[in-house]
Design an enzyme around this catalytic site. Structure first.
Site, PDB file in Angstrom:
ATOM      1  N   TYR A 145       0.837  -1.208   0.000  1.00  0.00           N
ATOM      2  CA  TYR A 145       0.000   0.000   0.000  1.00  0.00           C
ATOM      3  C   TYR A 145       0.873   1.260   0.000  1.00  0.00           C
ATOM      4  O   TYR A 145       0.681   2.164  -0.825  1.00  0.00           O
ATOM      5  CB  TYR A 145      -0.923  -0.029   1.219  1.00  0.00           C
ATOM      6  CG  TYR A 145      -1.994   1.026   1.212  1.00  0.00           C
ATOM      7  CD1 TYR A 145      -3.040   0.977   0.293  1.00  0.00           C
ATOM      8  CD2 TYR A 145      -1.973   2.070   2.125  1.00  0.00           C
ATOM      9  CE1 TYR A 145      -4.027   1.947   0.287  1.00  0.00           C
ATOM     10  CE2 TYR A 145      -2.972   3.041   2.127  1.00  0.00           C
ATOM     11  CZ  TYR A 145      -3.990   2.974   1.213  1.00  0.00           C
ATOM     12  OH  TYR A 145      -4.973   3.933   1.206  1.00  0.00           O
ATOM     13  N   GLY A 148       2.860   1.377  -3.201  1.00  0.00           N
ATOM     14  CA  GLY A 148       1.903   1.519  -4.300  1.00  0.00           C
ATOM     15  C   GLY A 148       1.443   2.971  -4.419  1.00  0.00           C
ATOM     16  O   GLY A 148       1.459   3.566  -5.511  1.00  0.00           O
ATOM     17  N   LYS A 149       1.075   3.552  -3.302  1.00  0.00           N
ATOM     18  CA  LYS A 149       0.581   4.931  -3.321  1.00  0.00           C
ATOM     19  C   LYS A 149       1.706   5.927  -3.612  1.00  0.00           C
ATOM     20  O   LYS A 149       1.482   6.978  -4.219  1.00  0.00           O
ATOM     21  CB  LYS A 149      -0.093   5.253  -1.984  1.00  0.00           C
ATOM     22  CG  LYS A 149      -1.432   4.544  -1.784  1.00  0.00           C
ATOM     23  CD  LYS A 149      -2.524   5.156  -2.663  1.00  0.00           C
ATOM     24  CE  LYS A 149      -3.890   4.580  -2.378  1.00  0.00           C
ATOM     25  NZ  LYS A 149      -4.944   5.205  -3.193  1.00  0.00           N
ATOM     26  N   VAL A 187      -9.708   0.204  13.149  1.00  0.00           N
ATOM     27  CA  VAL A 187      -9.832   0.340  14.598  1.00  0.00           C
ATOM     28  C   VAL A 187     -11.193   0.900  15.032  1.00  0.00           C
ATOM     29  O   VAL A 187     -11.790   0.399  15.993  1.00  0.00           O
ATOM     30  CB  VAL A 187      -8.647   1.165  15.165  1.00  0.00           C
ATOM     31  CG1 VAL A 187      -8.715   2.630  14.759  1.00  0.00           C
ATOM     32  CG2 VAL A 187      -8.576   1.035  16.666  1.00  0.00           C
ATOM     33  N   ASN A 190     -13.884  -1.797  14.463  1.00  0.00           N
ATOM     34  CA  ASN A 190     -13.645  -2.935  15.363  1.00  0.00           C
ATOM     35  C   ASN A 190     -14.111  -2.601  16.774  1.00  0.00           C
ATOM     36  O   ASN A 190     -14.850  -3.359  17.391  1.00  0.00           O
ATOM     37  CB  ASN A 190     -12.139  -3.263  15.424  1.00  0.00           C
ATOM     38  CG  ASN A 190     -11.747  -4.327  14.414  1.00  0.00           C
ATOM     39  OD1 ASN A 190     -12.525  -4.662  13.528  1.00  0.00           O
ATOM     40  ND2 ASN A 190     -10.547  -4.838  14.539  1.00  0.00           N
ATOM     41  N   GLY A 207      -1.276   0.174  22.973  1.00  0.00           N
ATOM     42  CA  GLY A 207      -2.256   1.214  22.645  1.00  0.00           C
ATOM     43  C   GLY A 207      -1.704   2.622  22.750  1.00  0.00           C
ATOM     44  O   GLY A 207      -2.453   3.597  22.701  1.00  0.00           O
ATOM     45  N   PRO A 272       2.611   2.110  12.274  1.00  0.00           N
ATOM     46  CA  PRO A 272       3.185   3.421  12.588  1.00  0.00           C
ATOM     47  C   PRO A 272       2.905   3.830  14.048  1.00  0.00           C
ATOM     48  O   PRO A 272       1.801   3.651  14.538  1.00  0.00           O
ATOM     49  CB  PRO A 272       2.465   4.360  11.605  1.00  0.00           C
ATOM     50  CG  PRO A 272       2.078   3.479  10.468  1.00  0.00           C
ATOM     51  CD  PRO A 272       1.738   2.160  11.090  1.00  0.00           C
ATOM     52  N   ARG A 275       0.884   9.417  14.169  1.00  0.00           N
ATOM     53  CA  ARG A 275       0.425   9.955  12.890  1.00  0.00           C
ATOM     54  C   ARG A 275      -0.467  11.166  13.167  1.00  0.00           C
ATOM     55  O   ARG A 275      -1.454  11.057  13.888  1.00  0.00           O
ATOM     56  CB  ARG A 275      -0.344   8.902  12.117  1.00  0.00           C
ATOM     57  CG  ARG A 275      -0.735   9.383  10.726  1.00  0.00           C
ATOM     58  CD  ARG A 275      -1.551   8.360   9.996  1.00  0.00           C
ATOM     59  NE  ARG A 275      -0.760   7.241   9.539  1.00  0.00           N
ATOM     60  CZ  ARG A 275      -1.292   6.050   9.240  1.00  0.00           C
ATOM     61  NH1 ARG A 275      -2.571   5.842   9.378  1.00  0.00           N
ATOM     62  NH2 ARG A 275      -0.517   5.080   8.815  1.00  0.00           N
TER      63      ARG A 275
HETATM   64  N1  UDP Z   1      -5.837  -1.275  16.029  1.00  0.00           N
HETATM   65  C1  UDP Z   1      -6.124  -1.773  17.299  1.00  0.00           C
HETATM   66  N2  UDP Z   1      -7.154  -2.655  17.403  1.00  0.00           N
HETATM   67  C2  UDP Z   1      -7.917  -3.056  16.355  1.00  0.00           C
HETATM   68  C3  UDP Z   1      -7.624  -2.538  15.065  1.00  0.00           C
HETATM   69  C4  UDP Z   1      -6.563  -1.651  14.944  1.00  0.00           C
HETATM   70  O1  UDP Z   1      -5.472  -1.422  18.296  1.00  0.00           O
HETATM   71  O2  UDP Z   1      -8.840  -3.865  16.561  1.00  0.00           O
HETATM   72  C5  UDP Z   1      -4.729  -0.279  15.911  1.00  0.00           C
HETATM   73  C6  UDP Z   1      -3.727  -0.564  14.818  1.00  0.00           C
HETATM   74  O3  UDP Z   1      -2.703  -1.412  15.280  1.00  0.00           O
HETATM   75  C7  UDP Z   1      -3.235   0.845  14.517  1.00  0.00           C
HETATM   76  C8  UDP Z   1      -4.455   1.732  14.756  1.00  0.00           C
HETATM   77  O4  UDP Z   1      -5.320   0.954  15.593  1.00  0.00           O
HETATM   78  O5  UDP Z   1      -2.230   1.223  15.403  1.00  0.00           O
HETATM   79  C9  UDP Z   1      -5.205   2.126  13.487  1.00  0.00           C
HETATM   80  O6  UDP Z   1      -5.452   0.955  12.754  1.00  0.00           O
HETATM   81  P1  UDP Z   1      -6.330   0.940  11.427  1.00  0.00           P
HETATM   82  O7  UDP Z   1      -6.259  -0.453  10.882  1.00  0.00           O
HETATM   83  O8  UDP Z   1      -7.665   1.493  11.685  1.00  0.00           O
HETATM   84  O9  UDP Z   1      -5.632   1.971  10.447  1.00  0.00           O
HETATM   85  P2  UDP Z   1      -4.094   2.307  10.084  1.00  0.00           P
HETATM   86  O10 UDP Z   1      -3.913   3.692  10.558  1.00  0.00           O
HETATM   87  O11 UDP Z   1      -3.181   1.360  10.795  1.00  0.00           O
HETATM   88  O12 UDP Z   1      -4.040   2.145   8.632  1.00  0.00           O
END
Ligand code: UDP
Length: 312
Positions: A145, A148-149, A187, A190, A207, A272, A275
């Protein structure tokens, strides 16, 4: 305007298409339904000004008649897709973008690309402004990703330099809201799903990693303004209100009134650590900044999830 919008069945794509339809434009939506939803296309099809083309943009795209804007939102974007759809992601960011660029060139249309904060990778500069080149692992779990971007941005910029194509590049930061795919592992969805079902909220790692979440209506407003601006370089479109993931879990528990617990799961590779967009350029260039607070956006997203999730 007559707008060709690839990725119209996806989350941001369907909202951007809806906005153009509401503003009185014609929209030709394109999607191969790889990660998009038929329900989003049904929603758009209520407008007589919407046409749909089921098509994979890695094949050449022909559209009869005049086109004013080609907006490219076609690409699986969730980290859970990066493994199973890795090759498809690289193809849509290369052959796919090339095909939609060719369409824009043939029609003399403006080209809008939805790029991503992922071009900054696991950033060593914080917050991220457009002049930061990023910190990306070219063979890592997210590389399909990220790279790619990045390739797409290079290709689009080369088209601008060679053909004088008017291009717009939005670097989108984590966006959320109604019509997100509820099972794509993101996230926000979820945590909301887990909170509403009384299941444990799965925080990856401890977290402490941060994200900055932008509500969909703000994102769409930023994209519309960017498409109309006369600026061909990348522009961050996101909400600088940064939050650790664990705190987001707590907020969602408070807003849903859920008594679910928070549990820790392993942190995915190359996740990451921080962000946050620097949006000075978007403010100056577009007179844009986010209006919807995270709390308000989360409330609307929770309402949406309550409506669409099966009860009991
Ligand atoms: N994350 C989490 N629990 C979840 C799903 C994601 O703690 O059930 C974390 C993930 O590891 C990341 C952040 O939440 O640090 C954002 O994840 P997401 O997949 O939404 O987007 P990303 O910014 O990583 O593309």
């Amino acid at each position: 305007m007559r707008v060709v919008l690839s990725g119209a069945a996806g989350f941001i794509g369907c909202h951007l298409a809806k906005r153009y339809l509401d503003d009185g434009h014609q929209v030709i939506g394109v999607d191969n339904y790889r990660t998009g939803s038929r329900d989003n296309i049904a929603w758009l099809s209520r407008s007589g000004a919407f046409e749909f083309l089921e098509h994979d943009i890695t094949r050449p795209l022909k559209v009869p008649g005049a086109v004013d804007l080609v907006a490219d939102l076609a690409c699986p974007a969730s980290p859970v897709d990066f493994g199973p759809l890795g090759v498809e992601i690289l193809r849509v960011c290369s052959e796919g973008v090339w095909n939609v660029l060719e369409l824009a060139r043939a029609k003399g249309a403006v080209f809008l690309q939805t790029s991503t904060s992922e071009v900054y990778g696991d950033p060593e500069v914080h917050p991220q402004s457009e002049d930061y080149w990023g910190h990306v692992n070219p063979i890592g779990a997210r590389s399909v990703y990220d790279e790619g971007k990045r390739y797409a941005e290079a290709l689009i910029t080369a088209y601008h330099r060679r053909h004088k194509l008017p291009v717009r590049i939005a670097r989108i930061f984590n966006t959320f809201g109604p019509r997100m795919r509820l099972d794509d592992g993101r996230v926000v969805t979820n945590f909301i799903r887990q909170a509403l079902a009384g299941e444990d909220l799965t925080v990856y790692g401890d977290g402490s990693q941060t994200r900055s979440f932008c509500y969909i209506d703000d994102q769409v407003e930023g994209l519309v303004r960017l498409a109309a601006a006369d600026y061909c370089g990348p522009v961050n479109i996101g909400n600088p209100d940064e939050i650790p993931v664990r705190r987001l879990a707590e907020e969602i528990l408070e807003l849903t009134g859920s008594s679910s617990k928070i549990v820790e799961k392993p942190l995915p590779a190359d996740d990451p650590k921080v962000r946050r967009p620097d949006i000075s350029l978007a403010k100056k260039l577009l007179g844009w900044q986010p209006r919807v607070s995270r709390t308000e956006g989360l409330k609307r997203t929770i309402d949406f999830c309550r409506e669409v999730l099966p009860r009991d």
